[in-house]
Design an enzyme around this catalytic site. Structure first.
Site, PDB file in Angstrom:
ATOM      1  N   ARG A   1     -72.403 -11.505 -65.175  1.00  0.00           N
ATOM      2  CA  ARG A   1     -71.270 -10.955 -65.915  1.00  0.00           C
ATOM      3  C   ARG A   1     -71.225 -11.570 -67.320  1.00  0.00           C
ATOM      4  O   ARG A   1     -71.753 -12.647 -67.550  1.00  0.00           O
ATOM      5  CB  ARG A   1     -69.964 -11.258 -65.169  1.00  0.00           C
ATOM      6  CG  ARG A   1     -69.980 -10.631 -63.771  1.00  0.00           C
ATOM      7  CD  ARG A   1     -68.606 -10.528 -63.186  1.00  0.00           C
ATOM      8  NE  ARG A   1     -67.954 -11.815 -63.017  1.00  0.00           N
ATOM      9  CZ  ARG A   1     -66.639 -11.960 -62.866  1.00  0.00           C
ATOM     10  NH1 ARG A   1     -65.855 -10.912 -62.894  1.00  0.00           N
ATOM     11  NH2 ARG A   1     -66.115 -13.147 -62.688  1.00  0.00           N
ATOM     12  N   LYS A  16     -73.925 -21.024 -54.713  1.00  0.00           N
ATOM     13  CA  LYS A  16     -74.086 -19.577 -54.886  1.00  0.00           C
ATOM     14  C   LYS A  16     -75.437 -19.122 -54.318  1.00  0.00           C
ATOM     15  O   LYS A  16     -76.483 -19.638 -54.693  1.00  0.00           O
ATOM     16  CB  LYS A  16     -74.023 -19.305 -56.390  1.00  0.00           C
ATOM     17  CG  LYS A  16     -73.940 -17.873 -56.765  1.00  0.00           C
ATOM     18  CD  LYS A  16     -73.190 -17.781 -58.077  1.00  0.00           C
ATOM     19  CE  LYS A  16     -73.451 -16.505 -58.794  1.00  0.00           C
ATOM     20  NZ  LYS A  16     -72.388 -16.197 -59.746  1.00  0.00           N
ATOM     21  N   ARG A  50     -62.060 -20.862 -60.417  1.00  0.00           N
ATOM     22  CA  ARG A  50     -62.680 -22.178 -60.269  1.00  0.00           C
ATOM     23  C   ARG A  50     -61.788 -23.013 -59.361  1.00  0.00           C
ATOM     24  O   ARG A  50     -60.562 -22.935 -59.474  1.00  0.00           O
ATOM     25  CB  ARG A  50     -62.797 -22.893 -61.629  1.00  0.00           C
ATOM     26  CG  ARG A  50     -63.714 -22.184 -62.639  1.00  0.00           C
ATOM     27  CD  ARG A  50     -65.190 -22.354 -62.275  1.00  0.00           C
ATOM     28  NE  ARG A  50     -66.041 -21.589 -63.180  1.00  0.00           N
ATOM     29  CZ  ARG A  50     -66.503 -20.357 -62.945  1.00  0.00           C
ATOM     30  NH1 ARG A  50     -66.186 -19.739 -61.824  1.00  0.00           N
ATOM     31  NH2 ARG A  50     -67.279 -19.734 -63.803  1.00  0.00           N
TER      32      ARG A  50
HETATM   33  P1  ATP Z   1     -67.804 -16.083 -62.072  1.00  0.00           P
HETATM   34  O1  ATP Z   1     -66.969 -16.947 -61.204  1.00  0.00           O
HETATM   35  O2  ATP Z   1     -67.176 -15.726 -63.360  1.00  0.00           O
HETATM   36  O3  ATP Z   1     -68.433 -14.944 -61.339  1.00  0.00           O
HETATM   37  P2  ATP Z   1     -70.417 -17.148 -62.454  1.00  0.00           P
HETATM   38  O4  ATP Z   1     -70.760 -18.298 -63.347  1.00  0.00           O
HETATM   39  O5  ATP Z   1     -70.781 -17.276 -61.024  1.00  0.00           O
HETATM   40  O6  ATP Z   1     -68.891 -17.045 -62.599  1.00  0.00           O
HETATM   41  P3  ATP Z   1     -71.925 -14.605 -62.724  1.00  0.00           P
HETATM   42  O7  ATP Z   1     -71.905 -13.683 -63.866  1.00  0.00           O
HETATM   43  O8  ATP Z   1     -71.533 -14.067 -61.383  1.00  0.00           O
HETATM   44  O9  ATP Z   1     -71.024 -15.829 -63.118  1.00  0.00           O
HETATM   45  O10 ATP Z   1     -73.398 -15.184 -62.585  1.00  0.00           O
HETATM   46  C1  ATP Z   1     -74.071 -15.765 -63.680  1.00  0.00           C
HETATM   47  C2  ATP Z   1     -74.191 -17.247 -63.432  1.00  0.00           C
HETATM   48  O11 ATP Z   1     -74.816 -17.507 -62.183  1.00  0.00           O
HETATM   49  C3  ATP Z   1     -75.082 -17.937 -64.449  1.00  0.00           C
HETATM   50  O12 ATP Z   1     -74.333 -18.321 -65.568  1.00  0.00           O
HETATM   51  C4  ATP Z   1     -75.643 -19.144 -63.673  1.00  0.00           C
HETATM   52  O13 ATP Z   1     -74.735 -20.224 -63.704  1.00  0.00           O
HETATM   53  C5  ATP Z   1     -75.683 -18.641 -62.250  1.00  0.00           C
HETATM   54  N1  ATP Z   1     -77.033 -18.162 -61.850  1.00  0.00           N
HETATM   55  C6  ATP Z   1     -78.011 -17.580 -62.584  1.00  0.00           C
HETATM   56  N2  ATP Z   1     -79.074 -17.267 -61.836  1.00  0.00           N
HETATM   57  C7  ATP Z   1     -78.774 -17.656 -60.586  1.00  0.00           C
HETATM   58  C8  ATP Z   1     -79.472 -17.592 -59.354  1.00  0.00           C
HETATM   59  N3  ATP Z   1     -80.680 -17.051 -59.228  1.00  0.00           N
HETATM   60  N4  ATP Z   1     -78.833 -18.110 -58.270  1.00  0.00           N
HETATM   61  C9  ATP Z   1     -77.601 -18.639 -58.336  1.00  0.00           C
HETATM   62  N5  ATP Z   1     -76.893 -18.716 -59.477  1.00  0.00           N
HETATM   63  C10 ATP Z   1     -77.467 -18.225 -60.594  1.00  0.00           C
END
Ligand code: ATP
Length: 318
Positions: free
Chosen positions: A115, A180, A313
């Protein structure tokens, strides 16, 4: 280069001579391509004098026949060896007039995205990079809560594959504990009140063991289970879950899914900060409403939050 990889994917030794003959190139050209494979795709190749070349571990590449053999998939599948982003390719295909539904998969993404333009780390042949395109002509109700529905389908596919600890984080992350394992990015083109296309982008960490590039806690199916997984089987499971949950959503709306989604929400009752740009609201997660919006108790009062740009968060006292 990828033709060479397909010859090597069985994980056995192949002589430079045999590879050269199969590709119609010289042995030194084979050597150059191998160096490219290692540098560009991060693969490791054993080179043994007298025996030839061998991939450090065999590769199971994506294969639409394998996917269909495992699960009946309702939509055509287009597989790319390498693409900027499966969502970007899906948007281009919509533009070209490709009839939905259809699915785009890739072995790697050179510009995978999350995102707000954030990067999704997408190494070759390790993970799943997947975009499913749907045509929506039922108005806003067909879009309401859709990203939460996608999260639920992904989580159930992971459970089916043995990743029992997978759970949800509002609005659209799939986590194991605090790590994640999958990310979801929905993109929409057209008029949501009339006819539009929606791209359901999903990245799932499958066989990724290490990376320095992810700047938050992450995990993968193989790190959780201690073994590698067949991505073709995962695509089949995911398609089956999508078929079930998208139909339920289409027929009965998000309210039919709300209760189940809440049951798997890892952050129910937790103290959180909700972030929207530079603004932050602190509260306790009460759940979601019938449209998939977040219910947060803020200073003792329930408030509802929705919108694509919100992030949750955990607070230190959670
Ligand atoms: P939100 O809570 O806003 O969704 P988020 O940081 O999880 O926050 P996303 O847009 O869902 O945001 O995912 C992008 C983020 O995920 C990146 O900024 C990085 O921190 C993380 N990311 C990138 N690649 C991977 C991956 N392969 N596996 C897990 N996390 C990743």
């Amino acid at each position: 280069m990828l033709t060479l990889l397909k010859l090597l994917k069985d994980g056995r030794f192949h002589s430079g001579q045999a590879l050269g003959t199969a590709l119609g190139i010289s042995r030194s050209a084979v050597w150059k391509q191998l160096q490219h494979l290692e540098a560009e795709l991060g693969l490791s190749v054993h080179k043994v004098r007298g025996r030839g070349y061998q991939l450090a571990k065999p590769l199971l590449l994506l294969d639409s026949a394998e996917i269909s053999a495992k699960e009946s998939c309702e939509w055509p599948i287009h597989i790319f060896d390498s693409i900027d982003s499966t969502n970007a390719e899906a948007l281009r295909a919509i533009e070209r007039g490709m009839g939905a539904p259809f699915m785009i998969l890739a072995e790697r993404q050179t510009a995978g995205r999350g995102r707000r333009g954030r990067k999704w780390v997408s190494p070759f042949a390790d993970n799943l990079y997947h975009s499913l395109v749907l045509r929506i002509d039922g108005g806003m109700r067909q879009i309401e809560g859709l990203s939460l529905v996608v999260g639920l389908a992904v989580m159930h596919a992971l459970h089916d594959m043995g990743i029992a600890g997978a759970g949800l984080k509002w609005p659209n992350d799939v986590l194991v504990g605090d790590k994640k394992i999958a990310g979801i990015l929905l993109e929409l083109v057209g008029d949501p009140a009339d006819v539009c296309h929606v791209v359901l982008g999903v990245g799932i960490n499958v066989n990724m063991r290490s990376t320095d590039e992810v700047d938050q806690q992450w995990t993968s199916m193989c790190l959780e289970a201690g073994r590698d997984f067949d991505r073709n089987e995962l695509v089949g499971r995911l398609a089956a879950k999508f078929q079930h949950y998208l139909r339920l959503h289409q027929v009965s709306g998000f309210s039919a899914i709300q209760e189940e989604w809440e049951r798997y929400h890892l952050w129910q009752g937790r103290n959180v900060s909700l972030i929207a740009g530079i603004n932050q609201v602190d509260g306790v997660v009460m759940g979601i409403d019938r449209q998939g919006a977040l219910r947060l108790k803020v200073d003792g009062v329930e408030k509802i939050f929705s919108g694509g740009e919100l992030s949750l968060r955990l607070r230190d006292d959670s």
